[in-house]
Design a protein around this motif. Structure first.
Motif, PDB file in Angstrom:
ATOM      1  N   TRP A   1       0.822  -1.208   0.000  1.00  0.00           N
ATOM      2  CA  TRP A   1       0.000   0.000   0.000  1.00  0.00           C
ATOM      3  C   TRP A   1       0.859   1.262   0.000  1.00  0.00           C
ATOM      4  O   TRP A   1       0.693   2.138  -0.845  1.00  0.00           O
ATOM      5  CB  TRP A   1      -0.949   0.014   1.194  1.00  0.00           C
ATOM      6  CG  TRP A   1      -2.009   1.078   1.051  1.00  0.00           C
ATOM      7  CD1 TRP A   1      -3.226   0.953   0.449  1.00  0.00           C
ATOM      8  CD2 TRP A   1      -1.914   2.447   1.493  1.00  0.00           C
ATOM      9  NE1 TRP A   1      -3.898   2.142   0.487  1.00  0.00           N
ATOM     10  CE2 TRP A   1      -3.118   3.085   1.112  1.00  0.00           C
ATOM     11  CE3 TRP A   1      -0.937   3.176   2.156  1.00  0.00           C
ATOM     12  CZ2 TRP A   1      -3.380   4.422   1.391  1.00  0.00           C
ATOM     13  CZ3 TRP A   1      -1.185   4.521   2.425  1.00  0.00           C
ATOM     14  CH2 TRP A   1      -2.389   5.132   2.053  1.00  0.00           C
TER      15      TRP A   1
ATOM     16  N   ALA B   1      -3.360   2.115  -5.028  1.00  0.00           N
ATOM     17  CA  ALA B   1      -2.800   1.560  -3.792  1.00  0.00           C
ATOM     18  C   ALA B   1      -3.680   0.454  -3.219  1.00  0.00           C
ATOM     19  O   ALA B   1      -3.190  -0.599  -2.793  1.00  0.00           O
ATOM     20  CB  ALA B   1      -2.615   2.670  -2.759  1.00  0.00           C
ATOM     21  N   PHE B   2      -4.993   0.673  -3.205  1.00  0.00           N
ATOM     22  CA  PHE B   2      -5.878  -0.336  -2.616  1.00  0.00           C
ATOM     23  C   PHE B   2      -6.011  -1.569  -3.509  1.00  0.00           C
ATOM     24  O   PHE B   2      -6.097  -2.694  -3.000  1.00  0.00           O
ATOM     25  CB  PHE B   2      -7.253   0.274  -2.315  1.00  0.00           C
ATOM     26  CG  PHE B   2      -7.265   1.101  -1.064  1.00  0.00           C
ATOM     27  CD1 PHE B   2      -7.249   0.488   0.186  1.00  0.00           C
ATOM     28  CD2 PHE B   2      -7.252   2.474  -1.114  1.00  0.00           C
ATOM     29  CE1 PHE B   2      -7.228   1.237   1.347  1.00  0.00           C
ATOM     30  CE2 PHE B   2      -7.236   3.244   0.035  1.00  0.00           C
ATOM     31  CZ  PHE B   2      -7.219   2.626   1.275  1.00  0.00           C
TER      32      PHE B   2
ATOM     33  N   ALA C   1      -2.856  -3.582  -2.780  1.00  0.00           N
ATOM     34  CA  ALA C   1      -2.715  -4.182  -1.450  1.00  0.00           C
ATOM     35  C   ALA C   1      -3.729  -5.286  -1.181  1.00  0.00           C
ATOM     36  O   ALA C   1      -3.464  -6.206  -0.407  1.00  0.00           O
ATOM     37  CB  ALA C   1      -2.845  -3.094  -0.377  1.00  0.00           C
TER      38      ALA C   1
ATOM     39  N   LEU D   1      -6.671  -2.681   6.197  1.00  0.00           N
ATOM     40  CA  LEU D   1      -7.088  -1.802   5.112  1.00  0.00           C
ATOM     41  C   LEU D   1      -8.095  -0.763   5.573  1.00  0.00           C
ATOM     42  O   LEU D   1      -8.159   0.334   4.996  1.00  0.00           O
ATOM     43  CB  LEU D   1      -7.636  -2.621   3.942  1.00  0.00           C
ATOM     44  CG  LEU D   1      -6.574  -3.458   3.204  1.00  0.00           C
ATOM     45  CD1 LEU D   1      -7.140  -4.043   1.923  1.00  0.00           C
ATOM     46  CD2 LEU D   1      -5.341  -2.631   2.885  1.00  0.00           C
TER      47      LEU D   1
END
Length: 359
Positions: free
Chosen positions: A281, A302-303, A306, A342
């Motif tokens: 991330w 990023a999400f 990850a 998250l």
């Protein structure tokens, strides 16, 4: 689910202030859902077996109901007429492919061998988790972080295509070929067909994506875009989080007894997962900023980098090694760690949004 759009002077505090009560205390609800699931799985004899038996074609129906309920409202919000602008962003598309299908599996492979060199079953399960790129729950994290919905729809669709094509090949490379090349011992192979992976992708992404697309097309034709977005979407929005919480309860109920009876093993598996999520991330978020992406697309990148497709990872581990195997336990611990980590990164992302506004 309430969604606020980015503004140049808006920080995390003002974003949170505009969220509904359900959104604002999401971390609390998730912790309660995790605890409820663990408690139900531990206290009700045979519940895990009963839930596991409710499946069609290897797909758990309770988990499927939760995931579909979770994804549909978010995908109904996507402006499908804007997808062309996303696919034309080469920086975003190339970065996503490289991070998801080259960097992600390699990072998980390295961490699995570093932290679990003496536990081959858990190590293999962790590598499988790294190969299963996220196509479902990332939709929720992205929306909570005010990421680009259209970009998220495109990137999860891209991941789904590569998942069908590349999952088996990467499984052979990281579990069988590469360990031999590096002198790490005998490898293992995955007994999973491309058809089963495709079925997983079609069910968990294709169905809600088609439903969301048709809902917007028909809804805008019937009542107009303004009424659709200001009246209809707020009504179905909360169901995304209801689906998320239901999915978490079911997941933890399925493995509540296993998780609570093997706490040290869970901790051993959890450590490399936490490191993995942090590397993927933060590294990808920095990459997005360096190459000049907007906050919205950086958060989405990023999400999607990850997150992982825990449903596929668990299904593959069970089909290949058995429901009581260490590989399956690693798959189960995946969402146990991914969900709270998250959620925390959503808040980090919102806090960092201001750095894009002043750049």
């Amino acid at each position: 689910m309430t969604r606020t759009e980015p503004a140049a002077t808006t920080g995390e505090s003002s974003v949170v202030a505009k969220l509904s009560t359900l959104d604002r205390f999401l971390a609390v609800w998730i912790l309660i859902a995790m605890g409820l699931g663990l408690g139900l799985g531990r206290l009700i004899p045979g519940l895990d077996d009963a839930l596991a038996e409710v499946e069609i074609g290897g797909i758990s129906l309770p988990i499927a109901v939760g995931l579909l309920t979770m994804m549909y409202p978010v995908l109904a919000k996507v402006r499908y007429d804007r997808l062309g602008a996303v696919t034309g962003d080469r920086r975003l598309m190339i970065s996503s492919l490289v991070v998801n299908w080259i960097v992600g599996p390699a990072v998980m492979f390295a961490l699995a061998w570093i932290f679990l060199a003496d536990l081959p079953e858990y190590r293999t399960g962790l590598i499988i988790v790294g190969l299963a790129r996220c196509i479902a729950m990332v939709i929720i994290w992205n929306d909570l972080a005010c990421g680009d919905r259209e970009a998220a729809a495109v990137l999860v669709a891209l991941n789904s295509v590569f998942q069908v094509i590349a999952f088996g090949v990467l499984g052979w490379f990281y579990l069988d070929l590469l360990p031999g090349w590096l002198g790490l011992g005998d490898g293992q192979s995955l007994d999973i067909s491309m058809w089963k992976i495709a079925l997983n992708v079609v069910f968990f992404l294709g169905v809600p994506l088609l439903a969301g697309f048709l809902t917007r097309r028909i809804g805008e034709k019937q009542v107009g875009r303004e009424s659709y977005e200001n009246t209809f979407l707020p009504r179905i929005g909360p169901w995304a989080l209801y689906g998320l919480l239901f999915t978490i309860v079911v997941l933890f109920a399925l493995q509540g007894k296993t998780i609570t009876s093997q706490p040290l093993d869970v901790a051993r598996i959890a450590l490399p997962l936490v490191v993995y999520f942090a590397i993927m991330w933060f590294g990808t978020f920095l990459l997005g900023k360096v190459i000049g992406l907007s906050y919205e697309r950086t958060a989405t990148l990023a999400f999607t980098a990850a997150g992982n497709n825990f449903e596929l990872a668990i299904a593959v581990a069970i089909a290949t090694f058995g429901v009581t195997s260490g590989q399956a336990l690693s798959g189960v611990v995946g969402p146990l760690i991914e969900v709270p980590v998250l959620v925390a990164l959503v808040h980090v992302s919102l806090a960092w949004r201001r750095t894009f506004a002043v750049a």
